[in-house]
Design a protein around this motif. Structure first.
Motif, PDB file in Angstrom:
ATOM      1  N   TYR A   1      15.515   3.539-101.803  1.00 27.83           N
ATOM      2  CA  TYR A   1      16.828   3.052-101.385  1.00 27.83           C
ATOM      3  C   TYR A   1      17.921   4.100-101.576  1.00 27.83           C
ATOM      4  O   TYR A   1      19.011   3.959-101.012  1.00 27.83           O
ATOM      5  N   ALA A   2      17.674   5.113-102.370  1.00 29.81           N
ATOM      6  CA  ALA A   2      18.705   6.093-102.717  1.00 29.81           C
ATOM      7  C   ALA A   2      19.155   6.876-101.492  1.00 29.81           C
ATOM      8  O   ALA A   2      18.339   7.281-100.655  1.00 29.81           O
ATOM      9  N   ASP A   3      20.454   7.106-101.395  1.00 34.37           N
ATOM     10  CA  ASP A   3      20.999   7.918-100.310  1.00 34.37           C
ATOM     11  C   ASP A   3      20.748   9.404-100.559  1.00 34.37           C
ATOM     12  O   ASP A   3      20.472  10.153 -99.627  1.00 34.37           O
ATOM     13  N   ILE A   4      20.886   9.804-101.819  1.00 28.52           N
ATOM     14  CA  ILE A   4      20.697  11.207-102.207  1.00 28.52           C
ATOM     15  C   ILE A   4      19.907  11.229-103.506  1.00 28.52           C
ATOM     16  O   ILE A   4      20.200  10.456-104.426  1.00 28.52           O
ATOM     17  N   ILE A   5      18.921  12.107-103.581  1.00 31.53           N
ATOM     18  CA  ILE A   5      18.173  12.309-104.821  1.00 31.53           C
ATOM     19  C   ILE A   5      18.221  13.785-105.186  1.00 31.53           C
ATOM     20  O   ILE A   5      17.904  14.642-104.354  1.00 31.53           O
ATOM     21  N   TYR A   6      18.639  14.057-106.406  1.00 28.45           N
ATOM     22  CA  TYR A   6      18.536  15.417-106.952  1.00 28.45           C
ATOM     23  C   TYR A   6      17.292  15.476-107.818  1.00 28.45           C
ATOM     24  O   TYR A   6      17.061  14.585-108.642  1.00 28.45           O
ATOM     25  N   GLU A   7      16.506  16.523-107.634  1.00 32.77           N
ATOM     26  CA  GLU A   7      15.301  16.692-108.430  1.00 32.77           C
ATOM     27  C   GLU A   7      15.312  18.062-109.097  1.00 32.77           C
ATOM     28  O   GLU A   7      15.504  19.084-108.440  1.00 32.77           O
TER      29      GLU A   7
ATOM     30  N   LEU B   1      21.421   8.720-106.234  1.00 32.76           N
ATOM     31  CA  LEU B   1      22.691   8.090-105.872  1.00 32.76           C
ATOM     32  C   LEU B   1      22.412   6.882-104.985  1.00 32.76           C
ATOM     33  O   LEU B   1      21.724   6.988-103.965  1.00 32.76           O
ATOM     34  N   PHE B   2      22.979   5.743-105.383  1.00 35.42           N
ATOM     35  CA  PHE B   2      22.802   4.499-104.638  1.00 35.42           C
ATOM     36  C   PHE B   2      24.143   4.022-104.093  1.00 35.42           C
ATOM     37  O   PHE B   2      25.117   3.910-104.833  1.00 35.42           O
TER      38      PHE B   2
ATOM     39  N   ASN C   1      22.325   1.201 -99.561  1.00 34.26           N
ATOM     40  CA  ASN C   1      21.372   0.120 -99.804  1.00 34.26           C
ATOM     41  C   ASN C   1      21.129  -0.001-101.307  1.00 34.26           C
ATOM     42  O   ASN C   1      20.908   1.008-101.982  1.00 34.26           O
ATOM     43  N   LEU C   2      21.162  -1.221-101.822  1.00 29.77           N
ATOM     44  CA  LEU C   2      21.125  -1.431-103.261  1.00 29.77           C
ATOM     45  C   LEU C   2      19.864  -2.197-103.655  1.00 29.77           C
ATOM     46  O   LEU C   2      19.710  -3.377-103.325  1.00 29.77           O
ATOM     47  N   PRO C   3      18.944  -1.550-104.382  1.00 24.05           N
ATOM     48  CA  PRO C   3      17.693  -2.202-104.759  1.00 24.05           C
ATOM     49  C   PRO C   3      17.849  -3.177-105.916  1.00 24.05           C
ATOM     50  O   PRO C   3      18.755  -3.057-106.742  1.00 24.05           O
TER      51      PRO C   3
ATOM     52  N   LYS D   1      -0.370  13.599-103.823  1.00 21.29           N
ATOM     53  CA  LYS D   1      -0.383  12.193-103.440  1.00 21.29           C
ATOM     54  C   LYS D   1       0.953  11.816-102.791  1.00 21.29           C
ATOM     55  O   LYS D   1       2.015  12.195-103.281  1.00 21.29           O
ATOM     56  N   ILE D   2       0.868  11.077-101.689  1.00 22.94           N
ATOM     57  CA  ILE D   2       2.090  10.639-101.015  1.00 22.94           C
ATOM     58  C   ILE D   2       2.909   9.762-101.957  1.00 22.94           C
ATOM     59  O   ILE D   2       2.380   8.855-102.601  1.00 22.94           O
ATOM     60  N   SER D   3       4.202  10.033-102.034  1.00 20.86           N
ATOM     61  CA  SER D   3       5.090   9.317-102.952  1.00 20.86           C
ATOM     62  C   SER D   3       5.540   8.003-102.333  1.00 20.86           C
ATOM     63  O   SER D   3       5.980   7.967-101.185  1.00 20.86           O
ATOM     64  N   ILE D   4       5.439   6.938-103.102  1.00 19.70           N
ATOM     65  CA  ILE D   4       5.852   5.617-102.620  1.00 19.70           C
ATOM     66  C   ILE D   4       6.801   4.971-103.616  1.00 19.70           C
ATOM     67  O   ILE D   4       6.943   5.413-104.757  1.00 19.70           O
ATOM     68  N   ASP D   5       7.423   3.911-103.161  1.00 17.55           N
ATOM     69  CA  ASP D   5       8.323   3.100-103.976  1.00 17.55           C
ATOM     70  C   ASP D   5       7.559   1.845-104.396  1.00 17.55           C
ATOM     71  O   ASP D   5       7.077   1.090-103.547  1.00 17.55           O
TER      72      ASP D   5
END
Length: 333
Positions: free
Chosen positions: A74-80, A93-94, A97-99, A234-238
């Motif tokens: 759901y995050a708009d932006i992810i810093y890793e 950053l959310f 869309n808010l999980p 491995k493919i990343s999932i939520d």
């Protein structure tokens, strides 16, 4: 008498003509097109009120024990970037869309605080390094939401082992923001341009691999306008919705990452200038990143010194060491 009649008749004709002109000119007035609004963080069309919704960030673990995470899609932006021992960690950053579930929530480091401060947003976390907690204690402008002192806004999931079982929700964080009267002023992230990456002169790129160390690597494959993320093959999932993690943009910021004096925590240099890449729309361009002072925005420039936009959609932003192995693949001819 005839002269008077002719004068009156002529005036009547003129008045009728003026009235007709007035009517026709009114008929030609077109309605103004409806004003459009776009999300500050994804560049996608939204309503006038959407950009006024509270935004927040969350520290999310990304060790193998923390996967799959919840709410991350759901995050708009992810810093890793890395924490101790090169173990990756997210600050997400959310807004759009808010999980219902976000986590697992982990501790914060000074460089993650730098990112939250740059975006002027509150951030949920559970404790932190000594330097990070001292900074939070000494700077009342930082909007820390620490589970250690605000436990009612978090919970533990007994299906997982600690410390990878702490979670929160968008509802809880929004309640905290309202209860503390936090003043959040959403501001544009970067500019967005849906046509920018259609430039035929840009280099094509349909896959990316980043090797951080022997214990972690991440990669992306491009298809149908999106980059699908994999971690350690491995493919990343939520875990919340079983969706794959897909992004419209990948930013790679290369900098110096070194051990601090305690030989445990990291120092990550986010000030000054450096090199990097942006992948978007199946293309890759070389960029220069620049951050002039703490709290200022990190700006991306092309080789000509022009600001670089992103494609509308979600973004993942990698902060990596200059020595990390980065492989960008182009389609075979």
């Amino acid at each position: 008498m005839k002269k008077i009649f002719l004068i009156i008749f002529s005036l009547s004709v003129l008045l009728i003509g003026c009235q007709n002109k007035t009517i026709s000119s009114t008929d030609n007035i077109k309605e103004k097109p409806e004003e459009k609004y776009y999300s500050y963080y994804t560049g996608k069309e939204c309503t006038a009120d959407d950009n006024n919704k509270p935004s927040f960030m969350g520290m999310i673990g990304n060790s193998s024990q923390a996967r799959p995470q919840s709410g991350i899609s759901y995050a708009d932006i992810i810093y890793e970037t890395s924490a101790e021992g090169g173990i990756p960690r997210f600050i997400a950053l959310f807004h759009d869309n808010l999980p219902e579930v976000i986590g697992p929530i982990r501790s914060v480091r000074p460089y993650f605080i730098d990112i939250a401060e740059e975006l002027e947003l509150p951030f949920a976390h559970c404790g932190g390094s000594e330097d990070a907690l001292n900074r939070i204690s000494n700077d009342k402008n930082l909007m820390s939401i620490n589970e250690i002192s605000e436990g009612s806004y978090f919970w533990r999931d007994n299906k997982r082992k600690a410390p990878h079982n702490l979670y929160t929700s968008s509802e809880n964080i929004t309640k905290y923001i309202i209860s503390k009267n936090l003043e959040i002023k959403n501001k544009p992230f970067l500019s967005f341009n849906s046509e920018y990456y259609s430039n035929s002169e840009f280099t094509e790129a349909n896959n990316l691999s980043i090797t951080i160390n022997k214990g972690y690597n991440t990669s992306y494959n491009y298809k149908d306008g999106l980059y699908t993320k994999s971690m350690d093959g491995k493919i990343s999932i939520d875990a919340l919705n079983n969706n794959q993690l897909n992004f419209s943009n990948i930013v790679i910021q290369k900098t110096n990452i070194n051990l601090s004096s305690d030989n445990l925590h990291l120092n990550i240099d986010l000030l000054g200038k450096g090199e990097g890449y942006v992948l978007s729309g199946g293309k890759v361009i070389d960029v220069t990143w620049e951050k002039s002072a703490k709290g200022s925005r990190t700006i991306l420039y092309d080789k000509s010194g022009n600001k670089v936009p992103l494609s509308p959609g979600k973004t993942i932003w990698h902060i990596v060491d200059k020595k990390n192995d980065i492989s960008i693949g182009t389609p075979s001819k």
